[in-house]
Scaffold this motif. Structure first.
Motif, PDB file in Angstrom:
ATOM      1  N   PHE A  92      81.712  12.174  -0.884  1.00 36.38           N
ATOM      2  CA  PHE A  92      80.704  11.123  -0.935  1.00 36.38           C
ATOM      3  C   PHE A  92      79.313  11.716  -0.746  1.00 36.38           C
ATOM      4  O   PHE A  92      79.099  12.570   0.120  1.00 36.38           O
ATOM      5  CB  PHE A  92      80.957  10.081   0.148  1.00 36.38           C
ATOM      6  CG  PHE A  92      82.118   9.171  -0.144  1.00 36.38           C
ATOM      7  CD1 PHE A  92      81.990   8.152  -1.073  1.00 36.38           C
ATOM      8  CD2 PHE A  92      83.320   9.332   0.500  1.00 36.38           C
ATOM      9  CE1 PHE A  92      83.049   7.315  -1.355  1.00 36.38           C
ATOM     10  CE2 PHE A  92      84.395   8.506   0.234  1.00 36.38           C
ATOM     11  CZ  PHE A  92      84.260   7.490  -0.707  1.00 36.38           C
ATOM     12  N   ALA A 115      86.513   7.002 -12.417  1.00 35.68           N
ATOM     13  CA  ALA A 115      86.623   8.461 -12.306  1.00 35.68           C
ATOM     14  C   ALA A 115      87.926   8.969 -12.893  1.00 35.68           C
ATOM     15  O   ALA A 115      87.975  10.017 -13.541  1.00 35.68           O
ATOM     16  CB  ALA A 115      86.503   8.883 -10.843  1.00 35.68           C
ATOM     17  N   PHE A 128      81.332  11.095  -5.494  1.00 36.64           N
ATOM     18  CA  PHE A 128      81.033   9.656  -5.530  1.00 36.64           C
ATOM     19  C   PHE A 128      79.638   9.445  -4.937  1.00 36.64           C
ATOM     20  O   PHE A 128      79.420   9.674  -3.758  1.00 36.64           O
ATOM     21  CB  PHE A 128      82.081   8.903  -4.702  1.00 36.64           C
ATOM     22  CG  PHE A 128      82.305   7.479  -5.130  1.00 36.64           C
ATOM     23  CD1 PHE A 128      81.244   6.585  -5.189  1.00 36.64           C
ATOM     24  CD2 PHE A 128      83.567   7.027  -5.463  1.00 36.64           C
ATOM     25  CE1 PHE A 128      81.441   5.283  -5.580  1.00 36.64           C
ATOM     26  CE2 PHE A 128      83.787   5.721  -5.856  1.00 36.64           C
ATOM     27  CZ  PHE A 128      82.716   4.839  -5.911  1.00 36.64           C
ATOM     28  N   ASN A 135      89.944  12.522  -0.239  1.00 35.07           N
ATOM     29  CA  ASN A 135      89.647  13.672  -1.104  1.00 35.07           C
ATOM     30  C   ASN A 135      88.321  13.527  -1.857  1.00 35.07           C
ATOM     31  O   ASN A 135      87.913  14.430  -2.575  1.00 35.07           O
ATOM     32  CB  ASN A 135      90.780  13.857  -2.127  1.00 35.07           C
ATOM     33  CG  ASN A 135      92.076  14.258  -1.469  1.00 35.07           C
ATOM     34  OD1 ASN A 135      92.096  15.143  -0.630  1.00 35.07           O
ATOM     35  ND2 ASN A 135      93.167  13.587  -1.819  1.00 35.07           N
ATOM     36  N   VAL A 136      87.683  12.357  -1.690  1.00 29.81           N
ATOM     37  CA  VAL A 136      86.423  12.095  -2.394  1.00 29.81           C
ATOM     38  C   VAL A 136      85.276  12.780  -1.653  1.00 29.81           C
ATOM     39  O   VAL A 136      85.228  12.784  -0.426  1.00 29.81           O
ATOM     40  CB  VAL A 136      86.162  10.580  -2.470  1.00 29.81           C
ATOM     41  CG1 VAL A 136      84.833  10.298  -3.166  1.00 29.81           C
ATOM     42  CG2 VAL A 136      87.304   9.885  -3.200  1.00 29.81           C
ATOM     43  N   GLY A 195      86.456  15.607   2.113  1.00 31.17           N
ATOM     44  CA  GLY A 195      85.144  15.538   1.497  1.00 31.17           C
ATOM     45  C   GLY A 195      84.059  15.214   2.499  1.00 31.17           C
ATOM     46  O   GLY A 195      84.188  14.264   3.268  1.00 31.17           O
ATOM     47  N   ARG A 228      83.939  18.678 -10.782  1.00 31.97           N
ATOM     48  CA  ARG A 228      84.553  17.379 -10.483  1.00 31.97           C
ATOM     49  C   ARG A 228      83.952  16.278 -11.355  1.00 31.97           C
ATOM     50  O   ARG A 228      82.862  16.422 -11.902  1.00 31.97           O
ATOM     51  CB  ARG A 228      84.338  17.006  -9.009  1.00 31.97           C
ATOM     52  CG  ARG A 228      85.077  17.882  -8.013  1.00 31.97           C
ATOM     53  CD  ARG A 228      85.055  17.223  -6.640  1.00 31.97           C
ATOM     54  NE  ARG A 228      85.689  18.059  -5.621  1.00 31.97           N
ATOM     55  CZ  ARG A 228      85.973  17.635  -4.403  1.00 31.97           C
ATOM     56  NH1 ARG A 228      85.684  16.403  -4.053  1.00 31.97           N
ATOM     57  NH2 ARG A 228      86.545  18.443  -3.532  1.00 31.97           N
ATOM     58  N   GLU A 261      94.123  14.840 -10.112  1.00 24.27           N
ATOM     59  CA  GLU A 261      92.930  15.436  -9.516  1.00 24.27           C
ATOM     60  C   GLU A 261      92.448  16.610 -10.351  1.00 24.27           C
ATOM     61  O   GLU A 261      93.219  17.216 -11.096  1.00 24.27           O
ATOM     62  CB  GLU A 261      93.197  15.881  -8.074  1.00 24.27           C
ATOM     63  CG  GLU A 261      94.250  16.961  -7.937  1.00 24.27           C
ATOM     64  CD  GLU A 261      94.444  17.374  -6.482  1.00 24.27           C
ATOM     65  OE1 GLU A 261      93.637  16.958  -5.633  1.00 24.27           O
ATOM     66  OE2 GLU A 261      95.409  18.104  -6.211  1.00 24.27           O
ATOM     67  N   LEU A 275      90.960   7.695   0.179  1.00 25.48           N
ATOM     68  CA  LEU A 275      89.653   8.165  -0.275  1.00 25.48           C
ATOM     69  C   LEU A 275      89.256   9.477   0.381  1.00 25.48           C
ATOM     70  O   LEU A 275      88.114   9.921   0.250  1.00 25.48           O
ATOM     71  CB  LEU A 275      88.579   7.113   0.050  1.00 25.48           C
ATOM     72  CG  LEU A 275      88.665   5.773  -0.677  1.00 25.48           C
ATOM     73  CD1 LEU A 275      87.633   4.806  -0.113  1.00 25.48           C
ATOM     74  CD2 LEU A 275      88.472   5.929  -2.174  1.00 25.48           C
ATOM     75  N   MET A 286      86.691   4.480  -8.449  1.00 31.55           N
ATOM     76  CA  MET A 286      87.832   5.394  -8.550  1.00 31.55           C
ATOM     77  C   MET A 286      88.552   5.218  -9.887  1.00 31.55           C
ATOM     78  O   MET A 286      89.003   6.188 -10.494  1.00 31.55           O
ATOM     79  CB  MET A 286      88.803   5.154  -7.379  1.00 31.55           C
ATOM     80  CG  MET A 286      88.239   5.492  -6.018  1.00 31.55           C
ATOM     81  SD  MET A 286      87.605   7.179  -5.892  1.00 31.55           S
ATOM     82  CE  MET A 286      89.121   8.112  -6.055  1.00 31.55           C
ATOM     83  N   ASN A 312      89.712  12.890  -6.593  1.00 30.08           N
ATOM     84  CA  ASN A 312      88.719  13.725  -5.882  1.00 30.08           C
ATOM     85  C   ASN A 312      87.392  13.857  -6.639  1.00 30.08           C
ATOM     86  O   ASN A 312      86.919  14.957  -6.897  1.00 30.08           O
ATOM     87  CB  ASN A 312      89.305  15.124  -5.618  1.00 30.08           C
ATOM     88  CG  ASN A 312      89.617  15.870  -6.904  1.00 30.08           C
ATOM     89  OD1 ASN A 312      89.825  15.275  -7.959  1.00 30.08           O
ATOM     90  ND2 ASN A 312      89.623  17.190  -6.830  1.00 30.08           N
ATOM     91  N   PRO A 313      86.758  12.714  -7.019  1.00 32.73           N
ATOM     92  CA  PRO A 313      85.461  12.840  -7.695  1.00 32.73           C
ATOM     93  C   PRO A 313      84.335  13.070  -6.696  1.00 32.73           C
ATOM     94  O   PRO A 313      84.537  13.030  -5.479  1.00 32.73           O
ATOM     95  CB  PRO A 313      85.310  11.470  -8.374  1.00 32.73           C
ATOM     96  CG  PRO A 313      85.996  10.535  -7.429  1.00 32.73           C
ATOM     97  CD  PRO A 313      87.159  11.315  -6.854  1.00 32.73           C
TER      98      PRO A 313
END
Length: 778
Positions: free
Chosen positions: A467, A412, A419, A464-465, A348, A374, A305, A462, A409, A416-417
């Motif tokens: 969105f 990435a 998205f 930590n993403v 997120g 990120r 991450e 997912l 993912m 944690n991107p």
């Protein structure tokens, strides 16, 4: 040995990391000057000394508070000077002693100590306890490798309970602090009970250690066996020329699986598939399926991450650099950062950027990622109609792949991107499934920590993403999906904002793209305003960018052909570059018109003005509607007509006006479909104007739905509609009274140029929109 000495003055020897019980005989190495002088003193006297353990072993010069108050009176049997400068003594513990007072002595430690007598107890109870302790000690000795058989035998032969307890305690591997507790127990029964408790715990610990040791041994044997067999397999494959062998490939995959640090269940599945892959022939179709699956598992980020840049000032600066305006969106991102900085953890959020094309929704998501530090991933959902595009295909299908989420993912490379799910309102559904329903799991913070992809088979986290979704038309998003998002509306830009965006962002970008610099091309500010007003009519800035690109191309041609060295675009030369103006700034009528009213509409392309025309002709009271209207607008027209009929008296109209005339309501640009619940008062105003002959004021625009009783109902898209009115050159707009709460959304630059009137009934609309009757004007 028994001793009955009472309180007396006696030298003291502090001990580090060791404790001497009565009855113990052991060697001690003495090195500290005071301690050596104490030994020399007692050897010249009666050879008796107090031994007391230090509480903190690291202290070289202990004080009274650094020593335990209970020690042992000992007899120094021997003293020997060692070649390294230390003194070795042989001591025998005699009796417990309580230290009462430290005596001032510069040469060695000296104390007043009282010899503690052995407490008398119930002999039968003590004997029973002694036997029980001995039984546990024998069991403990069988489990432990540190207790010899000779020690067990010597302890078994001891009859005196106090002596038995002290010697047994000295053989147990206990910390000094725990041994001190036993030393301080003068009562023999209490001492034996402590030992019984210690031995019971130690037996349990040793039993657990043995079980762990056996498991580790079995695991080691299994690993060694597998290693041996693999080495044999490698040797055989080498002898055969490695025609079917995958030895090196399998070992590489095994290393990659271990380095990927997958969750335990996923790693177990990966090793299981690797074992299958090792056994399946390389020419088999299943071999390539398994290999592709393992490659996906290894390539996915499971723990990597990026660290969020929780610097609010820096984040704000990044957002301001990339975008002008959009204060609400920026404020939401900064709020997210602030909360994360306080909590150090935050699931997120799912932001939904809604608005017309070209307002910068996609580029704003990139800026959010840059402000957070990120990685950024974008997938487009426009036209996606297969559920497998989201959840992936099962591995049993030929050419199966994971869904777009897992693919993103992998792209990435971190868990944690930011998205971006672009065009979420343009998904469709058919016999292959409903992708919007599949997205429910992705965008639900309570579920997406266990997202299930059909190809991967194991759950993927997912949570930590961050969105971000984008949409042009909110109404096209299914309600359950929209409920999981946090909508942020980007209505569009004012003329002032467009000008700033062009100067700071669009023009520098186009200059670079066309190989120009500020020394080659200069566009005056008033020229930019002309381009915005007369060559574009949009909520965003996409067409504006195209027009600037056209100017740059024309300038590039002039410079290359030598026609000019520097091109300066003024108000007068804009037409030479772009041709005749394609828009008429201010679409308001040139004069007040009878039977023509200007409405305000909200479309997926932003706000727009809508001209509604009414004409009357002799007939039998028919109502005709044209202009490609939807059902809602047709109903609004009929409701307005019904209201006028029922309120003819109040409006000064004959009650039977409709019997001898046909009414035709038309909305120009018939090729464009139009619908929505906000044209009621505009149609009613145009009808009343046509019937009464009172002109509609050219500078007035309006929006609102109408009830059969003349009440004006609230509408949506206030900001977008007000901006379209401003673009069209209107100076007054009529809004429903219930939309007063939305006035804060209207930019100040528009509020300053235009008056907003709140109305609650059609009577108020007529008062502001229509010219006064002729008899009143005169």
């Amino acid at each position: 040995m028994t001793t009955t000495e009472t309180s007396r003055k006696i030298p003291l020897l502090p001990l580090r990391g060791v404790l001497v019980f009565p009855g113990m005989v052991l060697h001690l190495d003495v090195g500290r000057d005071k301690s050596v002088r104490a030994i020399e003193q007692v050897m010249a006297d009666d050879q008796k000394i107090i031994l007391a353990s230090q509480i903190d072993f690291s202290i070289d010069e202990p004080e009274k508070d650094d020593l335990y108050e209970t020690g042992t009176l000992a007899y120094v049997k021997q003293m020997l000077k060692m070649p390294n400068g230390t003194t070795r003594i042989l001591v025998e513990g005699l009796q417990r002693a309580a230290i009462h007072e430290f005596i001032e002595n510069q040469h060695f430690y000296e104390v007043n100590a009282e010899m503690l007598p052995i407490a008398e107890d119930n002999q039968a109870e003590v004997t029973a306890l002694q036997r029980k302790v001995l039984e546990h000690f024998e069991q403990y000795a069988k489990l432990s490798s540190k207790i010899s058989d000779e020690t067990v035998t010597s302890v078994r032969d001891m009859e005196e309970p106090g002596y038995f307890a002290d010697i047994l305690a000295s053989h147990l591997p206990l910390e000094v602090k725990r041994k001190q507790e036993i030393l301080e127990a003068v009562d023999i029964k209490e001492r034996l009970q402590q030992l019984l408790e210690i031995l019971t715990n130690e037996k349990e610990v040793l039993g657990i250690e043995q079980k762990i040791g056996q498991r580790v041994k079995k695991s080691m044997e299994k690993t060694q066996k597998e290693y041996y067999l693999r080495e044999q397999m490698k040797a055989i494959q080498k002898e055969l020329g490695d025609k079917e062998g995958k030895g090196e490939e399998v070992e590489t995959l095994r290393t990659q699986i271990e380095e990927a640090q997958m969750p335990e269940n996923v790693e177990e599945k990966a090793h299981k598939e690797l074992t299958r892959y090792e056994r399946v022939p390389a020419a088999s179709a299943e071999s390539s399926v398994i290999r592709t699956y393992l490659d996906w598992l290894v390539a996915l980020p499971w723990h990597e991450e990026t660290t969020d840049q929780l610097d609010l000032e820096n984040a704000e600066q990044v957002l301001d650099e990339d975008h002008y305006g959009l204060e609400k969106v920026k404020e939401r991102v900064l709020e997210h950062l602030a909360v994360q900085q306080l909590t150090q953890s935050l699931r997120g959020p799912i932001l939904c950027l809604t608005g017309p094309p070209g307002v910068g929704k996609t580029s704003l998501a990139k800026s959010v990622a840059r402000s957070l530090g990120r990685e950024f991933v974008r997938i487009s959902l426009g036209g996606v109609r297969d559920e497998a595009e989201i959840r992936g295909h099962r591995r049993t299908y030929v050419g199966a792949l994971p869904g777009k989420m897992i693919q993103g993912m992998k792209s990435a490379g971190v868990v944690n991107p930011v998205f971006l799910l672009d065009e979420v309102d343009k998904m469709a559904n058919d016999f292959r499934g409903d992708p919007s329903s599949a997205l429910l799991e992705v965008l639900d913070p309570e579920q997406n920590h266990q997202f299930g992809d059909h190809y991967i088979e194991e759950t993927y986290d997912l949570s930590n993403v961050m969105f971000i979704t984008t949409a042009n038309n909110i109404s096209a998003i299914p309600a359950p999906l929209y409920d999981r998002m946090e909508p942020i509306s980007i209505a569009g830009y004012t003329e002032i904002e467009k000008k700033e965006i062009a100067i700071n962002h669009l023009l520098p970008k186009q200059l670079e793209a066309h190989g120009l610099s500020k020394s080659h091309l200069q566009i005056k500010d008033d020229s930019l305003v002309k381009v915005i007003r007369y060559y574009t009519r949009e909520a965003g800035v996409r067409n504006l960018e195209r027009e600037l690109a056209t100017i740059c191309r024309k300038a590039a041609k002039m410079i290359v052909t030598g026609e000019k060295k520097k091109v300066i675009v003024t108000v007068n030369t804009v037409e030479n570059m772009l041709g005749k103006p394609r828009m008429r700034y201010g679409q308001v009528e040139e004069k007040d018109q009878v039977g023509a009213a200007t409405g305000l509409a909200y479309t997926t392309a932003g706000g727009d003005t809508l001209s509604i025309e009414v004409s009357l002709s002799k007939g039998k009271g028919e109502l005709t509607l044209t202009g490609h209207l939807g059902d809602v607008m047709k109903e609004s027209a009929r409701a307005a007509f019904s209201y006028i009929r029922s309120s003819a008296d109040e409006l000064g109209i004959d009650e039977d006006f409709y019997e001898n005339i046909d009414i035709h309501i038309h909305v120009p640009e018939g090729a464009t479909p139009k619908d929505g619940p906000s044209a009621g008062i505009t149609m009613a105003t145009a009808l009343i104007s046509a019937i009464t002959g009172r002109a509609v004021k050219k500078e007035v625009g309006m929006t609102g739905e109408l009830t059969l009783r003349g009440r004006v109902l609230p509408i949506g898209g206030v900001k977008e509609k007000s901006m379209s009115a401003h673009r069209a050159g209107l100076t007054k707009i009529l809004l429903p009274k219930d939309n007063e709460k939305d006035l804060d959304d209207i930019p100040n630059s528009i509020r300053n140029d235009m008056s907003v009137v709140l109305v609650s009934h059609l009577d108020e609309v007529i008062q502001h929109a229509l010219e006064a009757p002729s008899h009143e004007r005169s």
